[in-house]
Design a protein around this motif. Structure first.
Motif, PDB file in Angstrom:
ATOM      1  N   VAL A   1       0.854  -1.198   0.000  1.00 13.34           N
ATOM      2  CA  VAL A   1       0.000   0.000   0.000  1.00 13.34           C
ATOM      3  C   VAL A   1       0.881   1.235   0.000  1.00 13.34           C
ATOM      4  N   LEU A   2       0.498   2.251  -0.772  1.00  9.56           N
ATOM      5  CA  LEU A   2       1.078   3.590  -0.686  1.00  9.56           C
ATOM      6  C   LEU A   2       0.054   4.468   0.016  1.00  9.56           C
ATOM      7  N   TRP A   3       0.443   5.051   1.159  1.00 12.11           N
ATOM      8  CA  TRP A   3      -0.547   5.604   2.073  1.00 12.11           C
ATOM      9  C   TRP A   3      -0.357   7.107   2.321  1.00 12.11           C
ATOM     10  N   GLY A   4      -0.141   7.887   1.311  1.00  8.93           N
ATOM     11  CA  GLY A   4      -0.264   9.324   1.416  1.00  8.93           C
ATOM     12  C   GLY A   4       0.822  10.020   2.214  1.00  8.93           C
ATOM     13  N   ASP A   5       0.420  11.150   2.869  1.00 11.04           N
ATOM     14  CA  ASP A   5       1.359  12.110   3.442  1.00 11.04           C
ATOM     15  C   ASP A   5       2.367  12.531   2.373  1.00 11.04           C
ATOM     16  N   PRO A   6       1.903  13.182   1.302  1.00  9.22           N
ATOM     17  CA  PRO A   6       2.786  13.447   0.165  1.00  9.22           C
ATOM     18  C   PRO A   6       3.857  14.486   0.474  1.00  9.22           C
ATOM     19  N   ALA A   7       4.993  14.327  -0.199  1.00  7.60           N
ATOM     20  CA  ALA A   7       6.062  15.319  -0.187  1.00  7.60           C
ATOM     21  C   ALA A   7       6.630  15.419  -1.590  1.00  7.60           C
ATOM     22  N   LEU A   8       6.867  16.645  -2.056  1.00  9.21           N
ATOM     23  CA  LEU A   8       7.383  16.901  -3.399  1.00  9.21           C
ATOM     24  C   LEU A   8       8.634  17.757  -3.317  1.00  9.21           C
ATOM     25  N   ALA A   9       9.537  17.565  -4.280  1.00  9.90           N
ATOM     26  CA  ALA A   9      10.697  18.438  -4.424  1.00  9.90           C
ATOM     27  C   ALA A   9      11.176  18.392  -5.864  1.00  9.90           C
ATOM     28  N   THR A  10      11.593  19.526  -6.377  1.00 12.42           N
ATOM     29  CA  THR A  10      12.197  19.627  -7.701  1.00 12.42           C
ATOM     30  C   THR A  10      13.708  19.677  -7.571  1.00 12.42           C
TER      31      THR A  10
END
Length: 495
Positions: free
Chosen positions: A108-117
């Motif tokens: 399962v992939l369960w959220g709490d997203p984090a993004l970086a460029t």
């Protein structure tokens, strides 16, 4: 901490800046039937255009893997909340990117997203989600919460990181990270420690970092990939003698250093601490706040769908690194949430120099204003973003937060400049979103945190975007683990 010169001001909340608020999800056929909430955002540059990318906890087309009853939720193998959208026209129109599927060995992939460029390649974007390893997945699925026992054990056992080389239009699994060392008293740790939250950052050299709070140990685990291609490796913890109780937040400085902040528990009180990674080595942890609120709840004083309307929230601080004033003592600026003697939430402020050797209170950036007819206000979920300046483009500091007042089922969102008037710190909030209806589940979940980013420039005016959960489609159901509708919207403004 010392007090940085400034003054407080009476504030008017009813002013509204000229903004353009649009739906990120919920209006298209793909996302309208699911729920989306809790955001992370970044910008990329591809095909000569700036692209805005936002990720969220995404239940689009998850009916085969996530089912609800009034007091239960069942999650089965194959579920993924790792969804995203992107816009190539400053937020006027959004394209749903889809979702990343769990990779081999992960259920399962369960959220709490984090993004970086990537700071070295603006068309390369990284996306992180918490993850459940297959070894922890019960055959009959997970019921209710994903943690159990004393709260240090969880079906979650790490996080997975995906990578995009086309500016966030598509993502592919890159690597999953997990700490499998044994922790006394927490028997499931050899299958992966319980991670919570997620934050990512990248330096101008292309080094990429990801951080999570390790609930099993109370430490912050930070991972590093030297170029975004090599494997992420676990670094020494930035707060080795402290017990972390909040998500971590990473920020990158133009000089190549990485900052991390988290709430640390001391004598049952949460304080925000910060540390700085320079040339691969952490400095000394530094307290940067007075006592702060840890995941506070807000009682709206009303009911929706027969249940009391409440709202829970996530990490209650925001900070960034940018251009300094005041003799260099405020290159790091922070807002954080506190509670007054009447029980209402307000925002306090602090600032540090870039080496974290001098930190100060900033009373002039404190926000404790009154609502209409001097009604009490609860302000929460602050974020701070700095533009450090470039040739012909001036530096600027912007902050935003949500607030609620009265017995009503809506919130507003304000923005303000963390700046100075005649040398004194001053804050003057202006609304960028008003009367946004709330449809939390009966636990109070409506998305624990929101993202804020700078998206570009129009002449010498900087452009900014704040994301929030959107329940404008109505509130047709409020169960223990389900509030409908929940989608994502953005509000942008120029300064």
């Amino acid at each position: 901490m010392k007090v940085l010169a400034g003054f407080s001001a009476m504030l008017v909340l009813s002013l509204c800046a000229c903004t353009n608020s649009t739906s990120v999800t919920g209006k298209d056929n793909q996302t309208s039937g699911g729920t989306q909430s809790e955001t992370s955002a970044t910008t990329s540059f591809v095909n000569g255009k700036t692209r805005v990318v936002v990720s969220y906890n995404d239940e689009t087309n998850e009916g085969a893997f996530i089912t609800y009853a009034q007091f239960d939720r069942t999650v089965t193998a194959g579920a993924s909340l790792m969804g995203w959208s992107y816009s190539d026209d400053g937020g006027n129109n959004w394209t749903y990117g889809g979702k990343v599927s769990p990779p081999k060995g992960w259920a399962v992939l369960w959220g709490d997203p984090a993004l970086a460029t990537s700071g070295a390649s603006y068309q390369t974007v990284f996306l992180s989600n918490l993850a459940v390893p297959s070894s922890k997945m019960p055959a009959g699925g997970i019921h209710g919460y994903l943690y159990y026992g004393d709260g240090r054990s969880s079906y979650i056992g790490g996080a997975c990181i995906a990578k995009s080389t086309d500016g966030g239009a598509t993502f592919k699994n890159l690597q999953c990270v997990s700490n499998t060392s044994s922790v006394p008293g927490v028997p499931d740790t050899p299958q992966g420690h319980f991670y919570d939250g997620g934050s990512m950052a990248s330096t101008s050299s292309g080094d990429v970092y990801a951080a999570y709070v390790d609930v099993a140990t109370g430490l912050i685990d930070v991972y590093h990939s030297p170029n975004g291609n090599a494997n992420f490796q676990l670094l020494p913890t930035p707060f080795p003698k402290f017990y972390a109780v909040s998500h971590a937040k990473l920020r990158a400085s133009r000089d190549g250093s990485i900052y991390v902040a988290a709430q640390i528990l001391s004598n049952n009180t949460a304080y925000i601490y910060m540390n700085r990674l320079v040339n691969g080595a952490w400095g000394n942890p530094v307290p940067v706040s007075d006592p702060s609120e840890l995941y506070p709840g807000i009682d709206f004083g009303t009911t929706v769908q027969g249940s009391e309307l409440t709202l829970r929230s996530g990490p209650q601080f925001g900070y960034d690194i940018g251009a300094a004033s005041e003799g260099g003592n405020d290159a790091v600026r922070m807002l954080y949430t506190r509670r007054d003697d009447k029980g209402h939430l307000y925002l306090d402020a602090s600032a540090c120099n870039d080496t974290l050797t001098s930190c100060n209170r900033v009373p002039g950036w404190r926000f404790q204003g009154g609502g209409p007819n001097n009604s009490a206000v609860d302000s929460y979920n602050p974020d701070v973003v700095a533009w450090p300046g470039f040739i012909g483009l001036p530096p600027t500091w912007q902050a935003s937060w949500a607030y609620h007042y009265g017995n009503a089922n809506f919130i507003n969102v304000s923005r303000a400049t963390l700046g100075y008037v005649n040398g004194s710190a001053f804050i003057f909030p202006v609304d960028i979103l008003q009367n946004a209806a709330v449809c939390s589940d009966t636990r109070g979940y409506w998305g624990d945190y929101d993202a804020m980013i700078q998206t570009g420039w129009s002449g010498t005016s900087s452009l900014w975007m704040r994301f929030t959960t959107d329940s404008s489609a109505g509130c047709t159901r409020r169960w223990e683990y389900s509030g409908e509708a929940q989608h994502v919207q953005q509000s942008n403004y120029s300064y």
